[in-house]
Design an enzyme around this catalytic site. Structure first.
Site, PDB file in Angstrom:
ATOM      1  N   ASP A 140       5.612 -28.978  27.942  1.00 23.38           N
ATOM      2  CA  ASP A 140       5.889 -30.414  27.976  1.00 23.38           C
ATOM      3  C   ASP A 140       5.575 -30.994  29.352  1.00 23.38           C
ATOM      4  OD1 ASP A 140       6.670 -32.837  27.039  1.00 23.38           O
ATOM      5  OD2 ASP A 140       8.823 -32.412  27.012  1.00 23.38           O
TER       6      ASP A 140
ATOM      7  N   ASN B  97       3.617 -34.819  16.368  1.00 23.15           N
ATOM      8  CA  ASN B  97       2.503 -35.233  17.220  1.00 23.15           C
ATOM      9  C   ASN B  97       1.393 -35.955  16.452  1.00 23.15           C
ATOM     10  OD1 ASN B  97       2.708 -32.356  19.474  1.00 23.15           O
ATOM     11  ND2 ASN B  97       3.629 -34.372  19.663  1.00 23.15           N
TER      12      ASN B  97
END
Ligand code: FPP
Length: 239
Positions: free
Chosen positions: A18, A66
């Site tokens: 991340d 996503n």
């Protein structure tokens, strides 16, 4: 009382990569540049695993959520997967690393899906190390898919409802032969599991670092493993 002991090097490390977007923003670069730099960190972690003797590495490359990102970013990330396969396939063969892909791959563009399937097939007999990439992956979807497959098997008369226990569910996950992660690393200061390996992370040690993924290199990986080695794992037992 069962004894507790400091664990050795983790067998399986799972990573939520991340902070690519923030890394790019800090440099006034497009988000994709952050993902590209993040792909370098993937290579660095593979090297660290080999050095340390971590045999299983699972990377959260693209979550089911996503897909909601801008089309250009999604296309860019899929392009990076292709570049990764092109560049790293040789490394997989040289080091006898078995590649697995977990997730709902029906949403992946057919050409990339075929390419992934080919590399998965070509590396399937390797067992020195194991790289699993979670792509179009969601932990709840994985458990739901396992439940559906079990229900189908009941309907086909292959198993009875009473046969469905934890072992049976685990056996119907996407990569049932991969051991549960011992250590889960998440970069960029976020402290969430975000639908990653929900079933498999039940007893994992969690490690959070402020370092953004594109900056996360061998030394950071080694630090996370050293931190893990100081933990006492009890698996629900008392001291
Ligand atoms: C999260 O950062 C990262 C991703 C959604 C993609 C991770 C993918 C790679 C590192 C590409 C290479 C991977 C492989 C396996 C070849 P973010 O965009 O959410 O960052 P932010 O929270 O700072 O916006």
């Amino acid at each position: 009382m069962a004894p507790s002991s400091s664990p050795p090097v983790p067998r399986h490390v799972a990573v939520i990569m991340d902070g690519n977007g923030r890394w790019a923003r800090e440099r006034n670069l497009p988000r994709l540049k952050g993902h590209q730099a993040g792909a370098e960190s993937v290579r660095a972690c593979l090297r660290a695993c080999q050095e340390l003797g971590v045999t299983h590495l699972t990377l959260y490359a693209f979550s089911s959520e996503n897909w909601r990102r801008p089309e250009e970013e999604v296309r860019g990330l899929m392009g990076l997967m292709k570049t990764f396969l092109d560049r790293e396939e040789k490394v997989l063969h040289e080091n006898r690393i078995r590649l697995r892909i977990i997730g709902r791959l029906d949403r992946i563009e057919p050409r990339l899906r075929d390419h992934l399937a080919q590399v998965v097939e070509k590396t399937r007999d390797y067992d020195r190390a194991h790289l699993t990439v979670a792509l179009s992956y969601g932990g709840r979807a994985e458990i739901a898919d396992a439940a559906r497959r079990l229900a189908e098997r009941v309907r086909a008369g292959e198993i009875a409802p009473e046969d469905i226990d934890e072992e049976a569910v685990a056996a119907h996950l996407y990569a049932p032969d991969v051991p549960d992660p011992d250590l889960m690393i998440r970069t960029s200061g976020e402290r969430r599991i975000s639908n990653f390996l929900l079933w498999q992370l039940s007893y994992a040690e969690l490690y959070f670092t402020e370092v953004l993924w594109p900056d996360f290199r061998e030394a950071h990986f080694r630090e996370a493993v050293a931190d893990y080695q100081h933990r006492k794992r009890r698996f629900g037992r008392s001291e």
